[in-house]
Write an enzyme that holds these catalytic residues in place. Structure first.
Site, PDB file in Angstrom:
ATOM      1  N   ALA A   1     -22.883 -15.062 -21.469  1.00 52.55           N
ATOM      2  CA  ALA A   1     -23.285 -16.398 -21.915  1.00 52.55           C
ATOM      3  C   ALA A   1     -22.428 -16.851 -23.098  1.00 52.55           C
ATOM      4  CB  ALA A   1     -24.759 -16.401 -22.300  1.00 52.55           C
ATOM      5  N   GLU A   2     -22.162 -15.926 -24.021  1.00 50.42           N
ATOM      6  CA  GLU A   2     -21.323 -16.276 -25.171  1.00 50.42           C
ATOM      7  C   GLU A   2     -19.909 -16.619 -24.709  1.00 50.42           C
ATOM      8  OE1 GLU A   2     -22.813 -13.729 -28.978  1.00 50.42           O
ATOM      9  OE2 GLU A   2     -22.358 -12.570 -27.181  1.00 50.42           O
ATOM     10  N   TYR A   3     -19.427 -15.819 -23.747  1.00 49.85           N
ATOM     11  CA  TYR A   3     -18.085 -16.073 -23.218  1.00 49.85           C
ATOM     12  C   TYR A   3     -18.040 -17.448 -22.548  1.00 49.85           C
ATOM     13  CZ  TYR A   3     -13.848 -15.575 -20.427  1.00 49.85           C
ATOM     14  OH  TYR A   3     -12.616 -15.777 -19.852  1.00 49.85           O
TER      15      TYR A   3
ATOM     16  N   SER B   1      14.475   1.390  -6.804  1.00 50.51           N
ATOM     17  CA  SER B   1      13.474   2.185  -6.076  1.00 50.51           C
ATOM     18  C   SER B   1      13.524   3.602  -6.644  1.00 50.51           C
ATOM     19  CB  SER B   1      13.739   2.155  -4.579  1.00 50.51           C
ATOM     20  OG  SER B   1      15.094   2.365  -4.334  1.00 50.51           O
ATOM     21  N   LEU B   2      12.897   4.530  -5.991  1.00 51.04           N
ATOM     22  CA  LEU B   2      12.785   5.880  -6.536  1.00 51.04           C
ATOM     23  C   LEU B   2      13.148   6.910  -5.483  1.00 51.04           C
ATOM     24  CD1 LEU B   2       9.338   5.648  -8.342  1.00 51.04           C
ATOM     25  CD2 LEU B   2      11.522   6.064  -9.462  1.00 51.04           C
TER      26      LEU B   2
ATOM     27  N   GLU C   1       3.184   9.313 -14.373  1.00 49.12           N
ATOM     28  CA  GLU C   1       2.306   8.181 -14.053  1.00 49.12           C
ATOM     29  C   GLU C   1       1.896   8.259 -12.591  1.00 49.12           C
ATOM     30  OE1 GLU C   1       4.849   4.858 -14.621  1.00 49.12           O
ATOM     31  OE2 GLU C   1       5.187   5.291 -16.731  1.00 49.12           O
TER      32      GLU C   1
ATOM     33  N   LYS D   1       1.647   7.069  -8.878  1.00 53.25           N
ATOM     34  CA  LYS D   1       2.447   6.118  -8.102  1.00 53.25           C
ATOM     35  C   LYS D   1       1.474   5.274  -7.291  1.00 53.25           C
ATOM     36  CE  LYS D   1       6.574   5.697  -5.309  1.00 53.25           C
ATOM     37  NZ  LYS D   1       6.089   4.827  -4.242  1.00 53.25           N
TER      38      LYS D   1
ATOM     39  N   ASP E   1      -0.048   2.731  -4.791  1.00 55.36           N
ATOM     40  CA  ASP E   1       0.356   2.273  -3.471  1.00 55.36           C
ATOM     41  C   ASP E   1      -0.036   0.810  -3.311  1.00 55.36           C
ATOM     42  OD1 ASP E   1       1.490   2.452  -1.037  1.00 55.36           O
ATOM     43  OD2 ASP E   1      -0.090   3.650  -0.109  1.00 55.36           O
TER      44      ASP E   1
ATOM     45  N   GLU F   1       2.365  -3.081 -10.581  1.00 54.34           N
ATOM     46  CA  GLU F   1       1.936  -3.008  -9.195  1.00 54.34           C
ATOM     47  C   GLU F   1       0.634  -3.801  -9.026  1.00 54.34           C
ATOM     48  OE1 GLU F   1       4.160  -1.090  -7.658  1.00 54.34           O
ATOM     49  OE2 GLU F   1       3.282  -0.505  -5.740  1.00 54.34           O
TER      50      GLU F   1
ATOM     51  N   TYR G   1       3.647  -0.596 -15.472  1.00 57.07           N
ATOM     52  CA  TYR G   1       4.261   0.696 -15.770  1.00 57.07           C
ATOM     53  C   TYR G   1       5.674   0.628 -16.333  1.00 57.07           C
ATOM     54  CZ  TYR G   1       5.655  -0.294 -10.944  1.00 57.07           C
ATOM     55  OH  TYR G   1       6.093  -0.907  -9.811  1.00 57.07           O
TER      56      TYR G   1
ATOM     57  N   LYS H   1       5.967  12.947  -4.044  1.00 51.85           N
ATOM     58  CA  LYS H   1       5.107  12.331  -3.026  1.00 51.85           C
ATOM     59  C   LYS H   1       4.076  13.329  -2.516  1.00 51.85           C
ATOM     60  CE  LYS H   1       5.804   8.651  -1.198  1.00 51.85           C
ATOM     61  NZ  LYS H   1       6.760   7.706  -0.716  1.00 51.85           N
TER      62      LYS H   1
ATOM     63  N   CYS I   1     -27.811   6.911  29.891  1.00 53.90           N
ATOM     64  CA  CYS I   1     -27.267   8.183  29.424  1.00 53.90           C
ATOM     65  C   CYS I   1     -26.133   8.609  30.356  1.00 53.90           C
ATOM     66  CB  CYS I   1     -28.363   9.240  29.418  1.00 53.90           C
ATOM     67  SG  CYS I   1     -27.723  10.904  29.139  1.00 53.90           S
TER      68      CYS I   1
ATOM     69  N   CYS J   1     -27.411  11.839  32.467  1.00 59.67           N
ATOM     70  CA  CYS J   1     -28.474  11.842  33.477  1.00 59.67           C
ATOM     71  C   CYS J   1     -28.827  10.455  34.001  1.00 59.67           C
ATOM     72  CB  CYS J   1     -29.724  12.523  32.913  1.00 59.67           C
ATOM     73  SG  CYS J   1     -30.466  11.591  31.560  1.00 59.67           S
TER      74      CYS J   1
ATOM     75  N   CYS K   1     -31.022   9.276  24.504  1.00 59.21           N
ATOM     76  CA  CYS K   1     -31.487   9.470  25.867  1.00 59.21           C
ATOM     77  C   CYS K   1     -32.893  10.059  25.753  1.00 59.21           C
ATOM     78  CB  CYS K   1     -30.558  10.436  26.594  1.00 59.21           C
ATOM     79  SG  CYS K   1     -31.292  11.049  28.127  1.00 59.21           S
TER      80      CYS K   1
ATOM     81  N   CYS L   1     -32.791  15.986  30.335  1.00 59.08           N
ATOM     82  CA  CYS L   1     -31.377  15.602  30.424  1.00 59.08           C
ATOM     83  C   CYS L   1     -30.487  16.838  30.313  1.00 59.08           C
ATOM     84  CB  CYS L   1     -31.042  14.601  29.328  1.00 59.08           C
ATOM     85  SG  CYS L   1     -29.275  14.296  29.173  1.00 59.08           S
TER      86      CYS L   1
HETATM   87  S1  IVH Z   1       8.928   2.823 -11.615  1.00 57.16           S
HETATM   88  C1  IVH Z   1      12.823   3.105 -11.945  1.00 57.16           C
HETATM   89  N1  IVH Z   1       6.400   3.528 -11.755  1.00 57.16           N
HETATM   90  O1  IVH Z   1       7.187   2.630  -6.413  1.00 57.16           O
HETATM   91  C2  IVH Z   1      11.719   2.943 -11.461  1.00 57.16           C
HETATM   92  N2  IVH Z   1       7.200   2.568  -9.741  1.00 57.16           N
HETATM   93  O2  IVH Z   1       9.721   3.529  -4.961  1.00 57.16           O
HETATM   94  C3  IVH Z   1      11.206   1.985 -10.527  1.00 57.16           C
HETATM   95  N3  IVH Z   1       5.485   2.283  -8.028  1.00 57.16           N
HETATM   96  O3  IVH Z   1       8.941  -0.347  -6.097  1.00 57.16           O
HETATM   97  C4  IVH Z   1       9.788   1.937 -10.386  1.00 57.16           C
HETATM   98  N4  IVH Z   1       3.812   3.109  -9.181  1.00 57.16           N
HETATM   99  O4  IVH Z   1       6.437  -0.459  -6.292  1.00 57.16           O
HETATM  100  C5  IVH Z   1       7.379   2.997 -10.995  1.00 57.16           C
HETATM  101  N5  IVH Z   1       4.177   4.155 -12.006  1.00 57.16           N
HETATM  102  C6  IVH Z   1       5.149   3.623 -11.261  1.00 57.16           C
HETATM  103  C7  IVH Z   1       4.908   3.168  -9.960  1.00 57.16           C
HETATM  104  C8  IVH Z   1       5.971   2.646  -9.222  1.00 57.16           C
HETATM  105  C9  IVH Z   1       4.184   2.565  -8.038  1.00 57.16           C
HETATM  106  C10 IVH Z   1       6.235   1.729  -6.882  1.00 57.16           C
HETATM  107  C11 IVH Z   1       6.965   0.462  -7.171  1.00 57.16           C
HETATM  108  C12 IVH Z   1       8.386   0.709  -6.787  1.00 57.16           C
HETATM  109  C13 IVH Z   1       8.293   1.902  -5.920  1.00 57.16           C
HETATM  110  C14 IVH Z   1       9.535   2.734  -6.059  1.00 57.16           C
END
Ligand code: IVH
Length: 696
Positions: free
Chosen positions: A43-45, A91-92, A127, A129, A131, A189, A241, A329, A423, A426, A441, A446
């Protein structure tokens, strides 16, 4: 604390009040959405928010895009604009197992050494990862300017209007993060929490819309909407991240970036950890893998990042993959395959159980060809059809399940499912029991029910008749050698020896095993009868309480329901069983054959004691004098059932762990009691361990 004062403020201009209100609302949004720890009431918010809306309505020239009132606005787009990331989104590289992780570490250590770095700089941040869907948000002087998807890493789609609708995306950074960089790309993400995913799919089935295959697809589908109002209706969330390009501020280490992001109002995972050695890195990865099933968001691995930013630059990238980071992974627990056919199995109580025959597929290292389907409602809710491509999931040792169909891959040839009205064994019309989703059944004769009942009777937890498996039961039934469990005790070795592939020796062994089963304790016999709702534990409780089959048969519904751990539903089911003359006939023939019908004298006194004293502390048994604490959810026993069993075995159950505790029984999602038990070095048991103790 909260400033919730009125609008008329002498000496304060509307522009100043608007700015003050925005800062307050940002702060409270952060407390509520990011920290999950609000400081003021709704309510305050609301009062603050309304005051801001009113002031902005009176002074439209003061409205700015970073105002909290401006999250959802604007018209649907015709198409997404393209945005070039200032710094590409990389990417990684993956590490699929511990060995690859060690190899990556060794390589990094070598490269760092070559770059002149001392061993103290080999520090890593771990960290989860997430999805979900990667996004990059550009802030200029602390204000959100543009937000984009990853696209091909160089150029993504402008989804700013949609990102603005997500409560955990700051439209402006919090003051605590000042001085703001003049430009910064914040990377993170977008994901859909698992509960929201399940709910969204249910709504879509109800509306006749195609379902999303997994939370990631659902998040992507929700963010890539031309109409931001649709995105706003989906409870998307975020984890941040890292940063891409940054100008006007320097960070020496990745963990400093994360701390700064947190101060600026971004949602940064609180369980991010540092690791200094390869062993710590591996232990940290395992910890996340173990926690994975308990999170309310999907993760598919752990990202390990070198902490030192200068060293990161020195190591650079190999193609699209930075050398300073790696994704460990997890083994996938889901896979796609085709649902070939939905079969029906008639259970021993007559319930029709649908199950799925799948095109064999590997999930988490195991080949899966069948999945449970629970009941008709479950199939309808998920809208599963024969011929569908489906997502199959395995978690731990749980029987594989179908998560969802891939409706976008349908050709039109898929067959919707409906439960048979008769059934399949039977042909008797099935009945739906009031209050239950299952159909049954009703035919006591049966053949499928008979077969299942006998299979249950001979099974391990019941009469445990070695050598009499499902196949033999089917053969004996089809040859007319048995019609129910009691007939097993009339079999002769010569009848068995005549069966194909069963020599005299095995026949004699089987007869001996059948003979030996007559001595099974009363609880096993009660369980073996297959009374609906009476599992092994309930049978144990009933045996202890009543001491003989006759006493149980003659007990009233109320008397049965008075047994600790036995509720009215079970009591009613037991009464019903003993009301049926066919069951009484079976029991009479089992008794005639010499099967145990009463607990031995010693247990009889135990049963009497349990009746008088409720078992509390009074009972003698394998756990006499022992104190146990239960924590977490056990796989099959409820807390009450576990307590009853422990007490019936002479043990005591207390609520907190102390030096006086003998054992802590640990289930899923165990909390602080487990930590405390570890600190005190108290013996830990799982449910299986508890059962072993109970058996003495
Ligand atoms: S770092 C240099 N940190 O993973 C690093 N990526 O395969 C680039 N992802 O496209 C990303 N959690 O969508 C990083 N803690 C995390 C992550 C993360 C998920 C995803 C992100 C990126 C993909 C890389």
């Amino acid at each position: 604390m909260a400033d919730t004062g009125g609008t008329a403020r002498p000496g304060v201009t509307p522009a100043e009040r608007i700015e003050a209100l925005r800062a307050l609302i940002r702060h409270h949004d952060y407390r509520y959405y990011v920290l999950d720890s609000p400081e003021i009431s709704d309510a305050e918010y609301d009062a603050l928010f309304r005051e801001l809306q009113d002031l902005e309505a009176a002074h439209p020239e003061l409205i700015t895009p970073d105002s909290p009132t401006q999250r959802v606005g604007g018209e649907p787009l015709a198409a997404f604009r393209q945005v070039r990331h200032i710094e590409p989104m990389l990417s990684l590289a993956n590490a699929k197992n511990e060995e690859e992780l060690r190899a990556w570490y060794t390589r990094v250590a070598k490269l760092a050494g070559e770059a002149g770095a001392g061993p103290e700089l080999l520090r890593f941040v771990l960290e989860p990862k997430i999805d979900g869907l990667a996004v990059s948000l550009r802030y200029e002087d602390g204000r959100l300017v543009v937000g984009a998807t990853r696209g091909n890493g160089e150029v993504g789609e402008d989804v700013t209007a949609n990102l603005r609708t997500i409560s955990t995306v700051p439209l402006a950074m919090l003051a605590a993060a000042a001085p703001y960089p003049s430009v910064v790309e914040v990377r993170g993400e977008v994901y859909l929490p698992l509960a929201a995913f399940a709910q969204l799919n249910e709504q879509r089935v109800a509306a006749g819309e195609p379902t999303f295959a997994n939370p990631r697809n659902a998040a992507a589908g929700s963010l890539r909407q031309l109409d931001p109002r649709v995105t706003a209706s989906r409870p998307l969330s975020t984890w941040f991240y890292g940063i891409g390009y940054v100008e006007g501020r320097d960070f020496a280490a990745h963990h400093e970036v994360l701390e700064w992001l947190r101060r600026a109002g971004f949602r940064v995972n609180p369980d991010v950890r540092m690791a200094a050695t390869v062993e710590e890195v591996i232990a940290g990865c395992r910890e996340w893998e173990e926690r994975r099933d308990r999170l309310d968001y999907d993760i598919d691995g752990v990202v390990v990042k070198l902490d030192d930013r200068r060293l990161q630059s020195a190591l650079g990238a190999a193609g699209r993959d930075p050398r300073w980071a790696v994704a460990y992974k997890f083994a996938p627990t889901t896979a796609q395959t085709r649902l070939l056919k939905i079969h029906i199995n008639v259970g021993r109580t007559g319930v029709l159980n649908p199950w799925a025959e799948l095109e064999p597929v590997e999930v988490g290292g195991v080949t899966v060809e069948r999945a449970t389907l629970h009941n008709e409602e479950d199939i309808r809710r998920k809208d599963l059809r024969e011929g569908d491509m489906v997502i199959v999931q395995r978690a731990g040792d749980v029987i594989p399940q179908i998560v969802a169909p891939l409706t976008e891959l349908r050709t039109g040839a898929e067959k919707p499912f409906s439960m048979p009205s008769e059934c399949p064994s039977c042909g008797t019309p099935v009945v739906r029991v009031a209050g239950e989703v299952a159909v049954r059944c009703p035919n006591p004769g049966c053949p499928a029910k008979r077969a299942e009942a006998i299979k249950h009777f001979v099974s391990k937890g019941a009469m445990d008749i070695d050598g009499v498996g499902e196949k033999l039961v089917e053969r004996l039934l089809s040859l007319g050698l048995i019609r129910d469990a009691a007939d097993l005790y009339r079999l002769e070795a010569s009848q068995l020896a005549d069966l194909e592939r069963l020599g005299e020796k095995s026949a004699a062994n089987i007869i001996a095993a059948i003979e030996a089963s007559k001595k099974r304790p009363l609880a096993r016999v009660i369980f073996a009868l297959g009374i609906p709702h009476v599992g092994a534990e309930n049978a144990e409780l009933l045996a202890r309480r009543f001491g003989s089959m006759q006493a149980l048969r003659e007990a009233s519904m109320e008397e049965i329901a008075e047994t600790p751990g036995i509720g009215p539903v079970i009591a009613e089911s037991v009464r019903q069983y003993f009301r049926d003359p066919r069951n009484l006939d079976l029991l009479a023939r089992l008794e005639e054959a010499g099967v145990t019908m009463a607990a031995p004298a010693r247990a009889d006194t135990g049963a009497a004691g349990a009746r008088e004293g409720g078992g509390r502390g009074g009972a003698q048994g394998p756990l006499s004098g022992k104190t146990l604490v239960l924590t977490g959810t056990l796989p099959t026993l409820s807390r009450q059932q576990a307590t009853d069993l422990i007490e019936a075995a002479g043990g005591r159950v207390t609520g907190s762990v102390s030096t006086k505790t003998d054992y802590v029984v640990v289930g899923e999602e165990a909390g602080s009691k487990l930590t405390r038990a570890r600190e005190l070095g108290i013996s830990l048991l799982d449910e299986e361990g508890l059962r072993t103790l109970l058996r003495g």
